[in-house]
Design a protein around this motif. Structure first.
Motif, short mmCIF file in Angstrom:
data_model
loop_
_atom_site.label_atom_id
_atom_site.label_comp_id
_atom_site.label_asym_id
_atom_site.label_seq_id
_atom_site.Cartn_x
_atom_site.Cartn_y
_atom_site.Cartn_z
N GLN A 1 1.01 -1.23 0.06
CA GLN A 1 -0.02 -0.02 -0.02
C GLN A 1 0.89 1.35 -0.06
O GLN A 1 0.61 2.21 -0.67
CB GLN A 1 -0.73 -0.27 1.28
CG GLN A 1 -1.71 0.95 1.37
CD GLN A 1 -2.66 1.11 2.68
OE1 GLN A 1 -3.01 -0.09 3.04
NE2 GLN A 1 -3.11 2.24 3.08
N GLU A 2 1.89 1.30 0.80
CA GLU A 2 2.75 2.49 0.88
C GLU A 2 3.69 2.58 -0.48
O GLU A 2 3.71 3.75 -0.95
CB GLU A 2 4.03 2.25 2.07
CG GLU A 2 4.72 3.37 2.17
CD GLU A 2 5.64 2.95 3.56
OE1 GLU A 2 6.99 3.40 3.37
OE2 GLU A 2 5.24 2.68 4.54
N LEU A 3 4.02 1.54 -0.92
CA LEU A 3 4.79 1.56 -2.50
C LEU A 3 3.95 1.99 -3.34
O LEU A 3 4.08 2.89 -4.13
CB LEU A 3 5.34 0.25 -2.78
CG LEU A 3 5.84 0.06 -4.08
CD1 LEU A 3 7.27 1.22 -3.99
CD2 LEU A 3 6.43 -1.24 -4.26
N MET A 4 2.64 1.36 -3.54
CA MET A 4 1.81 1.96 -4.43
C MET A 4 1.07 3.55 -4.33
O MET A 4 1.11 4.08 -5.24
CB MET A 4 0.53 1.18 -4.68
CG MET A 4 -0.59 1.47 -5.49
SD MET A 4 0.25 1.61 -7.35
CE MET A 4 0.84 -0.13 -7.69
N THR A 5 0.94 4.07 -3.01
CA THR A 5 0.84 5.00 -2.86
C THR A 5 2.03 6.18 -3.27
O THR A 5 1.71 7.30 -3.90
CB THR A 5 0.58 5.56 -1.31
OG1 THR A 5 -0.54 4.59 -1.04
CG2 THR A 5 0.28 6.99 -1.02
N ALA A 6 3.29 5.81 -3.23
CA ALA A 6 4.36 6.50 -3.48
C ALA A 6 4.55 6.44 -5.13
O ALA A 6 4.86 7.39 -5.70
CB ALA A 6 5.62 5.92 -2.87
N LYS A 7 4.18 5.51 -5.74
CA LYS A 7 4.07 5.06 -7.26
C LYS A 7 3.20 6.08 -7.83
O LYS A 7 3.17 6.81 -8.69
CB LYS A 7 3.65 4.06 -7.60
CG LYS A 7 5.10 3.06 -7.35
CD LYS A 7 4.45 1.45 -8.04
CE LYS A 7 5.68 0.68 -7.85
NZ LYS A 7 5.15 -0.82 -8.63
#
Length: 138
Positions: free
Chosen positions: A67-73
């Motif tokens: 979730q954190e990675l996709m938010t950053a992406k």
């Protein structure tokens, strides 16, 4: 919402450059320079691609980290979309469309759904296509 958010960011940036005094006749050249410099403050396409790729190199192992990675992406992709639209909206219509699709899918799955396999994969797919398009056509 993606297009609306970009319009708000552009409008807010342009409004901030002109100042609150309404711009006197002696400052006619400065607001123009400030407005063009606000466009220059936006990331270049090359910088936005590099920033997205730096985020994209990260990995995740569980739902919270995904979730954190996709938010950053998505944040990096939005900057890329804005840079592409600013540089040449017609030439970059396809990757902009793909990024907007990813943004709509992210809204559909919701922030918590971005960490699930299905939500992550659904949003990642158009983002990957946009980067592939840029690698091939730019």
């Amino acid at each position: 919402m993606g297009m609306w958010a970009a319009a708000v960011v552009v409008a807010a940036g342009a409004a901030g450059c002109g100042g609150d005094d309404g711009g006197g006749s002696g400052k006619d050249s400065k607001p123009t320079a400030a407005t063009s410099s606000s466009a220059a403050l936006a990331m270049s396409v090359d910088d936005a691609i590099a920033a997205y790729q730096a985020v994209d190199e990260g990995g995740c192992t569980d739902a919270p980290s995904c979730q954190e990675l996709m938010t950053a992406k998505l944040k990096a992709a939005k900057k890329l979309r804005v840079a592409l639209s600013a540089e040449d909206p017609a030439a970059y219509a396809e990757p902009v469309r793909l990024i907007r699709r990813a943004e709509r899918l992210a809204e559909h799955y919701g922030e918590e759904g971005l960490g699930s396999r299905g939500g992550y994969a659904a949003v990642q797919q158009p983002l990957g296509e946009a980067l592939s398009w840029l690698a091939t056509n730019r």
